[in-house]
Design a protein around this motif. Sequence first.
Motif, PDB file in Angstrom:
ATOM      1  N   SER A   1      27.153 -31.673   2.659  1.00  0.00           N
ATOM      2  CA  SER A   1      28.286 -30.968   3.266  1.00  0.00           C
ATOM      3  C   SER A   1      29.403 -30.697   2.265  1.00  0.00           C
ATOM      4  O   SER A   1      30.478 -30.218   2.633  1.00  0.00           O
ATOM      5  N   VAL A   2      29.140 -30.987   0.988  1.00  0.00           N
ATOM      6  CA  VAL A   2      30.179 -30.864  -0.046  1.00  0.00           C
ATOM      7  C   VAL A   2      29.837 -29.730  -1.007  1.00  0.00           C
ATOM      8  O   VAL A   2      28.689 -29.575  -1.421  1.00  0.00           O
ATOM      9  N   ASN A   3      30.846 -28.933  -1.355  1.00  0.00           N
ATOM     10  CA  ASN A   3      30.688 -27.920  -2.396  1.00  0.00           C
ATOM     11  C   ASN A   3      31.027 -28.535  -3.748  1.00  0.00           C
ATOM     12  O   ASN A   3      32.131 -29.054  -3.940  1.00  0.00           O
ATOM     13  N   VAL A   4      30.059 -28.485  -4.660  1.00  0.00           N
ATOM     14  CA  VAL A   4      30.276 -28.999  -6.014  1.00  0.00           C
ATOM     15  C   VAL A   4      30.426 -27.802  -6.945  1.00  0.00           C
ATOM     16  O   VAL A   4      29.624 -26.870  -6.917  1.00  0.00           O
ATOM     17  N   TRP A   5      31.460 -27.849  -7.780  1.00  0.00           N
ATOM     18  CA  TRP A   5      31.794 -26.717  -8.643  1.00  0.00           C
ATOM     19  C   TRP A   5      31.376 -26.986 -10.077  1.00  0.00           C
ATOM     20  O   TRP A   5      31.521 -28.098 -10.589  1.00  0.00           O
ATOM     21  N   PHE A   6      30.860 -25.935 -10.730  1.00  0.00           N
ATOM     22  CA  PHE A   6      30.417 -26.011 -12.117  1.00  0.00           C
ATOM     23  C   PHE A   6      31.023 -24.845 -12.896  1.00  0.00           C
ATOM     24  O   PHE A   6      31.304 -23.789 -12.325  1.00  0.00           O
ATOM     25  N   VAL A   7      31.171 -25.044 -14.185  1.00  0.00           N
ATOM     26  CA  VAL A   7      31.587 -23.940 -15.034  1.00  0.00           C
ATOM     27  C   VAL A   7      30.337 -23.173 -15.456  1.00  0.00           C
ATOM     28  O   VAL A   7      29.286 -23.766 -15.706  1.00  0.00           O
ATOM     29  N   GLU A   8      30.422 -21.840 -15.480  1.00  0.00           N
ATOM     30  CA  GLU A   8      29.286 -21.019 -15.895  1.00  0.00           C
ATOM     31  C   GLU A   8      29.037 -21.191 -17.394  1.00  0.00           C
ATOM     32  O   GLU A   8      29.980 -21.352 -18.176  1.00  0.00           O
ATOM     33  N   PRO A   9      27.758 -21.164 -17.838  1.00  0.00           N
ATOM     34  CA  PRO A   9      27.469 -21.251 -19.281  1.00  0.00           C
ATOM     35  C   PRO A   9      28.172 -20.132 -20.041  1.00  0.00           C
ATOM     36  O   PRO A   9      28.128 -18.973 -19.639  1.00  0.00           O
ATOM     37  N   GLY A  10      28.845 -20.483 -21.120  1.00  0.00           N
ATOM     38  CA  GLY A  10      29.553 -19.487 -21.918  1.00  0.00           C
ATOM     39  C   GLY A  10      31.001 -19.312 -21.524  1.00  0.00           C
ATOM     40  O   GLY A  10      31.776 -18.671 -22.234  1.00  0.00           O
ATOM     41  N   THR A  11      31.393 -19.892 -20.383  1.00  0.00           N
ATOM     42  CA  THR A  11      32.770 -19.754 -19.924  1.00  0.00           C
ATOM     43  C   THR A  11      33.685 -20.664 -20.730  1.00  0.00           C
ATOM     44  O   THR A  11      33.364 -21.814 -21.004  1.00  0.00           O
ATOM     45  N   ALA A  12      34.822 -20.118 -21.114  1.00  0.00           N
ATOM     46  CA  ALA A  12      35.838 -20.900 -21.820  1.00  0.00           C
ATOM     47  C   ALA A  12      37.196 -20.316 -21.477  1.00  0.00           C
ATOM     48  O   ALA A  12      37.305 -19.155 -21.076  1.00  0.00           O
TER      49      ALA A  12
ATOM     50  N   ALA B   1      20.356 -14.687 -24.446  1.00  0.00           N
ATOM     51  CA  ALA B   1      21.005 -15.367 -23.314  1.00  0.00           C
ATOM     52  C   ALA B   1      22.023 -14.423 -22.673  1.00  0.00           C
ATOM     53  O   ALA B   1      23.230 -14.524 -22.917  1.00  0.00           O
ATOM     54  N   GLY B   2      21.524 -13.507 -21.863  1.00  0.00           N
ATOM     55  CA  GLY B   2      22.379 -12.480 -21.279  1.00  0.00           C
ATOM     56  C   GLY B   2      23.479 -13.022 -20.394  1.00  0.00           C
ATOM     57  O   GLY B   2      24.622 -12.556 -20.453  1.00  0.00           O
ATOM     58  N   ASP B   3      23.160 -14.007 -19.550  1.00  0.00           N
ATOM     59  CA  ASP B   3      24.174 -14.572 -18.656  1.00  0.00           C
ATOM     60  C   ASP B   3      25.289 -15.240 -19.444  1.00  0.00           C
ATOM     61  O   ASP B   3      26.471 -15.123 -19.110  1.00  0.00           O
ATOM     62  N   GLN B   4      24.905 -15.951 -20.494  1.00  0.00           N
ATOM     63  CA  GLN B   4      25.910 -16.617 -21.317  1.00  0.00           C
ATOM     64  C   GLN B   4      26.800 -15.597 -22.023  1.00  0.00           C
ATOM     65  O   GLN B   4      28.026 -15.754 -22.070  1.00  0.00           O
ATOM     66  N   ALA B   5      26.192 -14.543 -22.562  1.00  0.00           N
ATOM     67  CA  ALA B   5      26.971 -13.491 -23.231  1.00  0.00           C
ATOM     68  C   ALA B   5      27.923 -12.825 -22.245  1.00  0.00           C
ATOM     69  O   ALA B   5      29.082 -12.548 -22.564  1.00  0.00           O
ATOM     70  N   ARG B   6      27.435 -12.574 -21.034  1.00  0.00           N
ATOM     71  CA  ARG B   6      28.280 -11.964 -20.006  1.00  0.00           C
ATOM     72  C   ARG B   6      29.470 -12.857 -19.681  1.00  0.00           C
ATOM     73  O   ARG B   6      30.610 -12.393 -19.570  1.00  0.00           O
ATOM     74  N   ASN B   7      29.224 -14.151 -19.546  1.00  0.00           N
ATOM     75  CA  ASN B   7      30.303 -15.071 -19.196  1.00  0.00           C
ATOM     76  C   ASN B   7      31.329 -15.198 -20.314  1.00  0.00           C
ATOM     77  O   ASN B   7      32.518 -15.404 -20.052  1.00  0.00           O
ATOM     78  N   ILE B   8      30.880 -15.075 -21.549  1.00  0.00           N
ATOM     79  CA  ILE B   8      31.824 -15.084 -22.673  1.00  0.00           C
ATOM     80  C   ILE B   8      32.765 -13.887 -22.558  1.00  0.00           C
ATOM     81  O   ILE B   8      33.986 -14.020 -22.695  1.00  0.00           O
ATOM     82  N   LEU B   9      32.198 -12.711 -22.287  1.00  0.00           N
ATOM     83  CA  LEU B   9      33.031 -11.511 -22.161  1.00  0.00           C
ATOM     84  C   LEU B   9      33.977 -11.612 -20.972  1.00  0.00           C
ATOM     85  O   LEU B   9      35.151 -11.234 -21.060  1.00  0.00           O
ATOM     86  N   ILE B  10      33.472 -12.121 -19.856  1.00  0.00           N
ATOM     87  CA  ILE B  10      34.321 -12.258 -18.667  1.00  0.00           C
ATOM     88  C   ILE B  10      35.467 -13.222 -18.938  1.00  0.00           C
ATOM     89  O   ILE B  10      36.612 -12.983 -18.544  1.00  0.00           O
ATOM     90  N   SER B  11      35.167 -14.317 -19.640  1.00  0.00           N
ATOM     91  CA  SER B  11      36.224 -15.275 -19.986  1.00  0.00           C
ATOM     92  C   SER B  11      37.285 -14.611 -20.851  1.00  0.00           C
ATOM     93  O   SER B  11      38.486 -14.814 -20.658  1.00  0.00           O
ATOM     94  N   VAL B  12      36.823 -13.805 -21.796  1.00  0.00           N
ATOM     95  CA  VAL B  12      37.748 -13.179 -22.737  1.00  0.00           C
ATOM     96  C   VAL B  12      38.642 -12.160 -22.038  1.00  0.00           C
ATOM     97  O   VAL B  12      39.852 -12.126 -22.256  1.00  0.00           O
ATOM     98  N   ILE B  13      38.051 -11.318 -21.178  1.00  0.00           N
ATOM     99  CA  ILE B  13      38.870 -10.281 -20.542  1.00  0.00           C
ATOM    100  C   ILE B  13      39.820 -10.869 -19.508  1.00  0.00           C
ATOM    101  O   ILE B  13      40.764 -10.201 -19.090  1.00  0.00           O
ATOM    102  N   ASN B  14      39.584 -12.107 -19.105  1.00  0.00           N
ATOM    103  CA  ASN B  14      40.519 -12.778 -18.205  1.00  0.00           C
ATOM    104  C   ASN B  14      41.504 -13.652 -18.969  1.00  0.00           C
ATOM    105  O   ASN B  14      42.209 -14.471 -18.382  1.00  0.00           O
ATOM    106  N   SER B  15      41.526 -13.489 -20.290  1.00  0.00           N
ATOM    107  CA  SER B  15      42.495 -14.175 -21.139  1.00  0.00           C
ATOM    108  C   SER B  15      43.431 -13.124 -21.729  1.00  0.00           C
ATOM    109  O   SER B  15      43.301 -11.935 -21.469  1.00  0.00           O
TER     110      SER B  15
END
Length: 303
Positions: free
Chosen positions: A61-72, A95-109
């Motif tokens: 019944s609990v939501n556990v949160w994780f950071v996406e690979p590549g997120t910083a 590693a497409g998902d990791q590369a995507r998460n790196i870009l998403i992290s950057v554009i949100n910085s």
Amino acid sequence: MYRRYTFDEVKRKIIDALQDNSIGLSGVELASTTGINRMTITKYLNILATMRLIKKKSVGSVNVWFVEPGTADYEFPVDYLEVQQKFMNAIVIGAGDQARNILISVINSNIELLRLLTDIIVPTVNTVNELYNRGRLGKTERIYLLNLILELIDLLKFTIQSDSSKRGAYSFFVTASEDRIYHAKIGALALQILGFKTSYIGNVEQHIDPFFDIDFQRYIMKLWDKKKGLLIICIYSSEEGSLRFLYAATRAMKAKLKAEVRIVIFTTPELRNTLESLGTDFIANDLNSLIEWVEREYHRLKL
């Protein structure tokens, strides 16, 4: 006393906490770790999940949160070389998902969006091609990695927005050789970031025939016949014949359009000298030279 946090503060606290806990944290644990009250942190967890910076998994019944690979959480000033290396490494291993998460992290910085292209994506494209030229990548792997980058460029196209739209500024990108698709899409995204209304038509290499110029001109006239302002038409190709064909077709329309039309050619170093005699408005050496010339031309016209 209740403290109000900025979004950046909450984001940094959540990402830092999750990066220190590989097994994930519940909302209650995150509230305790970060010192942010439960209601506030729940709201921001959902926002960060929508931004694809974090993800959740239901455990009972609990939501556990994780950071996406590549997120910083990249803090200002951003170390572009560090981001470039992380992105490049992710791309090279596929590693497409990791590369995507790196870009998403950057554009949100706090990043200069144009440097996302000039300092991160373009060097990665060049590295993939260089590895292929040295025999360290096979043809199939190169195609896969470059298409992976193209998918991420398309993601950025619909993710990032210009801070301000330029009045009367339009651009049209067309390519006539497969190896220039990546550069054309990156160029189109760069002008979108600059505030231009941008259209990318695609690769027309296989469609060029004795009558294609008529079809090409008809479409451009349909889009920009009555528009005023600055229209920059960028032609990308490594083939001299297709460049000359598209340049001639475009130049023939200059007097018919109400906009101030500028023609830009982007090609190989070998062809640049050959094509200077065409009299085109600008031959770009690289993305930076294109960006600088476009900004100068727009301000010169004082639209």
